[in-house]
Scaffold this active site. Structure first.
Site, PDB file in Angstrom:
ATOM      1  N   CYS A 239      -2.756   0.210   9.877  1.00 50.59           N
ATOM      2  CA  CYS A 239      -3.851  -0.639   9.365  1.00 50.59           C
ATOM      3  C   CYS A 239      -4.862  -1.068  10.411  1.00 50.59           C
ATOM      4  CB  CYS A 239      -3.348  -1.934   8.771  1.00 50.59           C
ATOM      5  SG  CYS A 239      -1.739  -1.962   8.169  1.00 50.59           S
TER       6      CYS A 239
ATOM      7  N   HIS B  37       0.834  -1.209   0.000  1.00 45.54           N
ATOM      8  CA  HIS B  37       0.000   0.000   0.000  1.00 45.54           C
ATOM      9  C   HIS B  37       0.866   1.255   0.000  1.00 45.54           C
ATOM     10  CE1 HIS B  37      -3.263  -2.597   2.052  1.00 45.54           C
ATOM     11  NE2 HIS B  37      -3.759  -2.215   0.891  1.00 45.54           N
TER      12      HIS B  37
HETATM   13  C1  CIR Z   1      -3.871  -7.801   3.014  1.00 46.87           C
HETATM   14  O1  CIR Z   1      -3.064  -8.272   2.212  1.00 46.87           O
HETATM   15  O2  CIR Z   1      -4.868  -7.190   2.645  1.00 46.87           O
HETATM   16  C2  CIR Z   1      -3.605  -8.012   4.491  1.00 46.87           C
HETATM   17  N1  CIR Z   1      -2.980  -9.283   4.691  1.00 46.87           N
HETATM   18  C3  CIR Z   1      -2.754  -6.907   5.060  1.00 46.87           C
HETATM   19  C4  CIR Z   1      -3.434  -5.562   4.991  1.00 46.87           C
HETATM   20  C5  CIR Z   1      -2.635  -4.477   5.639  1.00 46.87           C
HETATM   21  N2  CIR Z   1      -3.315  -3.236   5.554  1.00 46.87           N
HETATM   22  C6  CIR Z   1      -2.725  -2.071   5.417  1.00 46.87           C
HETATM   23  O3  CIR Z   1      -1.502  -1.996   5.264  1.00 46.87           O
HETATM   24  N3  CIR Z   1      -3.456  -0.983   5.378  1.00 46.87           N
END
Ligand code: CIR
Length: 263
Positions: A249, A162
């Site tokens: 997150c 991200h």
């Molecule tokens: C994903 O791949 O969507 C989750 N395993 C990790 C999401 C992390 N979110 C973020 O950095 N905003």
């Protein structure tokens, strides 16, 4: 004084089955993940946040990463349409949690957007073009937030999940970034602090008032922040990091000025 509400969600028992893009799958200690997540919530509370914790979702592995389900501004909340199909069901419960606090808008398919790709700096929203977030979503977001005086600028990113894996805000006009993952010149006149190259995941920091929540695992970059007179509070989040999550997150922060007579 600013009132801060932090929406969080308990760690799913299915966390180890979550999406992975750049990391190899490795075992996750679920009890430790819960303990670390609890420590993170306690830190948010110690910094003045009121925690609204949603119950864990047994069938939604990545649902602890609530940031990806919405973009919350003072004036409106925009429900995301996560790029990973496995994450789309996370949004409805986040909508219910946000509804008492904000007017809601929604990114509509086929556009996709993860909240982790949106960095707000003042009245500018930087939107990372990633494997999760596309140009159509940036256009929709522009249409939704433009009337409130926000500009939307797209920023290409490379080799990370991200935008906020590559850059985050650490002071009103300062960003912390990893120049290997995002072009450092993308953020206007903001002062730039670069991560220590030995800690590529260190650009994800969560600003809460005058403090910065930051992972214990990145001590060299922490030193750089402190050299800039920034106040850093560390938290151990190794198990969430194995699921490609960082400190931004795990919360949706809602801020509002305290109303007169309520202080
Ligand atoms: C994903 O791949 O969507 C989750 N395993 C990790 C999401 C992390 N979110 C973020 O950095 N905003």
């Amino acid at each position: 004084m600013t009132m801060r509400l932090a929406i969080t969600r308990g760690v799913s028992p299915a966390l180890a089955r979550g999406e992975l893009t750049h990391l190899a799958r490795q075992p996750i200690d679920l009890d430790l993940a819960r303990e670390q997540h609890g420590g993170y919530e306690a830190l948010l509370a110690s910094l003045g946040c009121t925690i609204v914790r949603l119950p864990a979702e047994p069938d939604l592995p990545d649902s602890v990463f609530v940031e990806d389900a919405a973009v919350v501004l003072d004036e409106i909340a925009v429900l995301a349409r996560p790029g990973a199909a496995s994450r789309r069901e996370e949004v409805d419960s986040i909508a219910r949690a946000l509804a008492p606090h904000r007017t809601l808008a929604r990114i509509e398919g086929p556009a996709t957007l993860d909240g982790g790709d949106v960095l707000r700096m003042g009245r500018t929203l930087y939107v990372g073009l990633s494997t999760r977030t596309n140009e159509r979503a940036a256009q929709q977001l522009r249409g939704i937030v433009g009337p409130f005086g926000y500009r939307v600028e797209t920023v290409p990113i490379a080799r990370c999940l991200h935008l906020k894996s590559a850059v985050s805000q650490v002071a009103a006009e300062t960003v912390l970034l990893n120049p290997a993952w995002v072009d450092p010149r993308s953020f206007g006149r903001a002062e730039r602090i670069e991560i220590d190259p030995s800690e590529p995941f260190a650009a994800n920091a969560l600003r809460v008032g005058d403090s910065i929540i930051f992972p214990e695992a990145s001590p060299q970059t922490r030193r750089r922040l402190e050299e800039h007179a920034l106040r850093v509070a560390t938290v151990d989040v190794t198990e969430l990091a194995k699921a490609e999550g960082g400190v931004t997150c795990c919360t949706l922060l809602l801020e509002s000025p305290e109303t007169a007579g309520n202080s």
